[in-house]
Design a protein around this motif. Structure first.
Motif, PDB file in Angstrom:
ATOM      1  N   LEU A  58       0.986  -1.152   0.133  1.00 17.06           N
ATOM      2  CA  LEU A  58      -0.089  -0.162  -0.215  1.00 17.06           C
ATOM      3  C   LEU A  58       1.068   1.315   0.066  1.00 17.06           C
ATOM      4  O   LEU A  58       1.347   1.455   0.861  1.00 17.06           O
ATOM      5  CB  LEU A  58      -0.674  -0.035   1.338  1.00 17.06           C
ATOM      6  CG  LEU A  58      -1.646  -1.211   1.574  1.00 17.06           C
ATOM      7  CD1 LEU A  58      -2.512  -0.991   2.552  1.00 17.06           C
ATOM      8  CD2 LEU A  58      -2.409  -1.761   0.585  1.00 17.06           C
TER       9      LEU A  58
ATOM     10  N   ASP B 204       1.432   3.965   2.703  1.00 18.67           N
ATOM     11  CA  ASP B 204       2.346   3.750   3.886  1.00 18.67           C
ATOM     12  C   ASP B 204       3.906   3.669   3.235  1.00 18.67           C
ATOM     13  O   ASP B 204       4.390   2.715   2.619  1.00 18.67           O
ATOM     14  CB  ASP B 204       2.084   2.406   4.450  1.00 18.67           C
ATOM     15  CG  ASP B 204       1.090   2.518   5.287  1.00 18.67           C
ATOM     16  OD1 ASP B 204       0.823   3.392   5.851  1.00 18.67           O
ATOM     17  OD2 ASP B 204       0.558   1.299   5.731  1.00 18.67           O
TER      18      ASP B 204
ATOM     19  N   TYR C 144      -6.606   0.720  12.246  1.00 14.58           N
ATOM     20  CA  TYR C 144      -5.773  -0.456  11.657  1.00 14.58           C
ATOM     21  C   TYR C 144      -6.525  -1.542  11.776  1.00 14.58           C
ATOM     22  O   TYR C 144      -7.297  -2.054  12.565  1.00 14.58           O
ATOM     23  CB  TYR C 144      -4.440  -0.455  12.348  1.00 14.58           C
ATOM     24  CG  TYR C 144      -3.256   1.060  12.381  1.00 14.58           C
ATOM     25  CD1 TYR C 144      -2.826   1.010  11.169  1.00 14.58           C
ATOM     26  CD2 TYR C 144      -3.588   1.879  13.338  1.00 14.58           C
ATOM     27  CE1 TYR C 144      -1.880   2.093  11.313  1.00 14.58           C
ATOM     28  CE2 TYR C 144      -2.861   3.016  13.404  1.00 14.58           C
ATOM     29  CZ  TYR C 144      -2.136   2.877  12.275  1.00 14.58           C
ATOM     30  OH  TYR C 144      -1.117   4.254  12.427  1.00 14.58           O
ATOM     31  N   GLY C 145      -5.774  -2.601  10.869  1.00 11.68           N
ATOM     32  CA  GLY C 145      -5.984  -3.734  11.454  1.00 11.68           C
ATOM     33  C   GLY C 145      -5.183  -4.459  12.547  1.00 11.68           C
ATOM     34  O   GLY C 145      -3.965  -3.859  12.286  1.00 11.68           O
TER      35      GLY C 145
ATOM     36  N   LYS D 201      -9.832  -3.079  12.386  1.00 10.16           N
ATOM     37  CA  LYS D 201     -10.278  -1.568  12.890  1.00 10.16           C
ATOM     38  C   LYS D 201     -11.156  -1.594  14.216  1.00 10.16           C
ATOM     39  O   LYS D 201     -12.390  -1.345  14.161  1.00 10.16           O
ATOM     40  CB  LYS D 201     -10.792  -0.832  11.897  1.00 10.16           C
ATOM     41  CG  LYS D 201      -9.930  -0.368  10.748  1.00 10.16           C
ATOM     42  CD  LYS D 201     -10.514   0.625   9.928  1.00 10.16           C
ATOM     43  CE  LYS D 201      -9.215   0.970   8.742  1.00 10.16           C
ATOM     44  NZ  LYS D 201      -9.464   0.589   7.654  1.00 10.16           N
TER      45      LYS D 201
ATOM     46  N   GLY E  49       0.822  -1.262   5.735  1.00 12.13           N
ATOM     47  CA  GLY E  49       0.652  -1.686   4.253  1.00 12.13           C
ATOM     48  C   GLY E  49       1.596  -2.439   3.710  1.00 12.13           C
ATOM     49  O   GLY E  49       2.175  -2.368   2.381  1.00 12.13           O
TER      50      GLY E  49
ATOM     51  N   GLN F 257     -13.043  -6.843   3.181  1.00 12.84           N
ATOM     52  CA  GLN F 257     -11.448  -6.612   4.001  1.00 12.84           C
ATOM     53  C   GLN F 257     -10.476  -7.478   3.863  1.00 12.84           C
ATOM     54  O   GLN F 257     -10.747  -8.815   3.824  1.00 12.84           O
ATOM     55  CB  GLN F 257     -11.861  -6.415   5.349  1.00 12.84           C
ATOM     56  CG  GLN F 257     -12.654  -5.247   5.748  1.00 12.84           C
ATOM     57  CD  GLN F 257     -12.056  -3.929   5.438  1.00 12.84           C
ATOM     58  OE1 GLN F 257     -10.759  -3.765   5.051  1.00 12.84           O
ATOM     59  NE2 GLN F 257     -12.870  -2.665   5.535  1.00 12.84           N
TER      60      GLN F 257
ATOM     61  N   ARG G 110       8.244   4.078   9.423  1.00 13.98           N
ATOM     62  CA  ARG G 110       6.782   4.109   8.306  1.00 13.98           C
ATOM     63  C   ARG G 110       6.385   5.535   8.625  1.00 13.98           C
ATOM     64  O   ARG G 110       6.197   6.167   9.661  1.00 13.98           O
ATOM     65  CB  ARG G 110       5.543   3.297   8.756  1.00 13.98           C
ATOM     66  CG  ARG G 110       4.466   3.519   8.634  1.00 13.98           C
ATOM     67  CD  ARG G 110       3.265   2.441   8.926  1.00 13.98           C
ATOM     68  NE  ARG G 110       2.037   3.116   8.649  1.00 13.98           N
ATOM     69  CZ  ARG G 110       1.145   3.551   9.359  1.00 13.98           C
ATOM     70  NH1 ARG G 110       1.503   3.891  10.519  1.00 13.98           N
ATOM     71  NH2 ARG G 110      -0.089   3.745   9.068  1.00 13.98           N
TER      72      ARG G 110
HETATM   73  C1  G1P Z   1      -5.711  -0.835   5.212  1.00 12.97           C
HETATM   74  C2  G1P Z   1      -5.924  -2.262   5.815  1.00 12.97           C
HETATM   75  C3  G1P Z   1      -5.460  -2.343   7.663  1.00 12.97           C
HETATM   76  C4  G1P Z   1      -4.146  -1.687   7.521  1.00 12.97           C
HETATM   77  C5  G1P Z   1      -3.809  -0.188   6.923  1.00 12.97           C
HETATM   78  C6  G1P Z   1      -2.533  -0.099   6.865  1.00 12.97           C
HETATM   79  O1  G1P Z   1      -6.785   0.066   5.907  1.00 12.97           O
HETATM   80  O2  G1P Z   1      -7.480  -2.414   5.671  1.00 12.97           O
HETATM   81  O3  G1P Z   1      -5.829  -3.397   8.312  1.00 12.97           O
HETATM   82  O4  G1P Z   1      -3.944  -1.611   9.091  1.00 12.97           O
HETATM   83  O5  G1P Z   1      -4.325  -0.475   5.615  1.00 12.97           O
HETATM   84  O6  G1P Z   1      -2.403   1.223   6.376  1.00 12.97           O
HETATM   85  P1  G1P Z   1      -6.771   1.659   5.409  1.00 12.97           P
HETATM   86  O7  G1P Z   1      -5.848   2.537   5.691  1.00 12.97           O
HETATM   87  O8  G1P Z   1      -6.843   1.340   3.670  1.00 12.97           O
HETATM   88  O9  G1P Z   1      -8.165   2.034   5.740  1.00 12.97           O
END
Ligand code: G1P
Length: 290
Positions: A131, A134, A172-173, A193, A207, A231, A254
């Motif tokens: 992602l 991040d 977060y997860g 979350k 991410g 998710q 990060r």
């Molecule tokens: C996503 C994931 C989440 C993780 C996060 C990290 O959430 O669903 O589990 O902790 O990225 O950046 P988002 O930030 O897209 O809502």
């Protein structure tokens, strides 16, 4: 030779936190100093030995496709003007031997759905998920390279994690499980979350993931979860019922570039490391007398 050759970049999100900047520009194309966020992610993957980059894009993300395309006119013009340094910078966006695949996620159904969209491009192989919001920097090996090393040792899916203040658990997860060593733990609980009172620990998912292809079948049947989205965290919770899943507390720093403050922190830190601007910028910061 690592077993992980593919990285998936789910980049279909709208980036509403950066409006109006992201009205027509993909949030992953916002630059930290002089390089778009998505390119930092691509470089982290390439450093890890990955040679196929799969971008899951939305309708408004054509600038990402353009960024990773060959820019014939620009290259010719720089060649004619004798700007060889700049020409090399442009060519290095995608080094030789790296394949890019672009897939449209036509409905914004969540991160798990975005990863599922990559199935045909990934095939039956382990893959990384990055992602790019991040941004992770380390002076030694990058985060994905560290995680790919762990995958090659354990042959199990790995989630990148970091310790966060428990009051932020709902962003977060969150994972929990027994430690195998200083950085690696077995994932026994994983939830997307949770409210602070329900968080299983203070270990947050960042991410970065390395996943086995078994995740695809599970994502196909994952129900809509937090925020009404499919998710990835829920898919991984199902994966854990079938095979070992590990968490890895990465080495590095990060920056949450999905938030304005995180983006500004990254800008300041990376400017202070940047060959061309570091000196001037340090002088400027010194005289601010904050
Ligand atoms: C996503 C994931 C989440 C993780 C996060 C990290 O959430 O669903 O589990 O902790 O990225 O950046 P988002 O930030 O897209 O809502």
């Amino acid at each position: 030779m690592s077993l992980v050759k593919t990285a998936v970049f789910p980049v279909a999100g709208l980036g509403t936190r950066f409006l109006p900047a992201t009205k027509s520009v993909a949030k992953e194309m916002l630059s930290i100093v002089d390089k778009p966020l998505i390119q930092y992610g691509a470089e982290e993957a390439i450093e890890a030995g990955i040679n196929k980059l799969v971008f899951i894009v939305g309708r408004t993300k054509n600038s990402i496709i353009d960024h990773f395309d060959k820019a014939y006119e620009l290259e010719t013009e720089l060649e004619i003007r004798g700007k060889h340094g700049l020409l090399q910078i442009v060519k290095d966006v995608i080094p030789d031997g790296i394949a890019c695949v672009f897939i449209r996620q036509s409905e914004a159904l969540g991160l798990g759905h975005a990863v599922l969209c990559a199935e045909a491009a990934v095939g039956h192989e382990p893959f990384a998920v990055i992602l790019p919001d991040d941004l992770i920097r380390n002076h030694g090996d990058g985060c994905v390279k560290q995680m790919v090393g762990v995958f090659d040792r354990y042959h199990a899916s790995i989630i990148g994690t970091q310790t966060v203040a428990i009051e932020h658990s709902d962003k977060y997860g969150m994972v929990a499980g027994p430690r195998l060593d200083e950085r690696i733990a077995r994932v026994e609980e994983i939830v997307e979350k949770p409210a602070p009172a329900d968080a299983p620990s203070d270990q947050a998912i960042v991410g970065r993931y390395v996943l086995t292809p078994a995740i695809f079948d599970l994502l196909r049947t994952t129900e809509h979860g937090a925020g009404g989205e499919i998710q990835l965290t829920d898919g991984i919770a199902a994966l854990r019922q079938h095979e070992q899943v590990l968490s890895y507390s990465f080495e590095g720093r990060r920056y949450d570039c999905g938030s304005k403050v995180g983006y500004l922190r990254a800008t300041v830190d990376l400017a202070l490391e940047h060959d061309e601007v570091a000196e001037d910028f340090r002088d400027y910061l010194k005289q601010l007398k904050l």
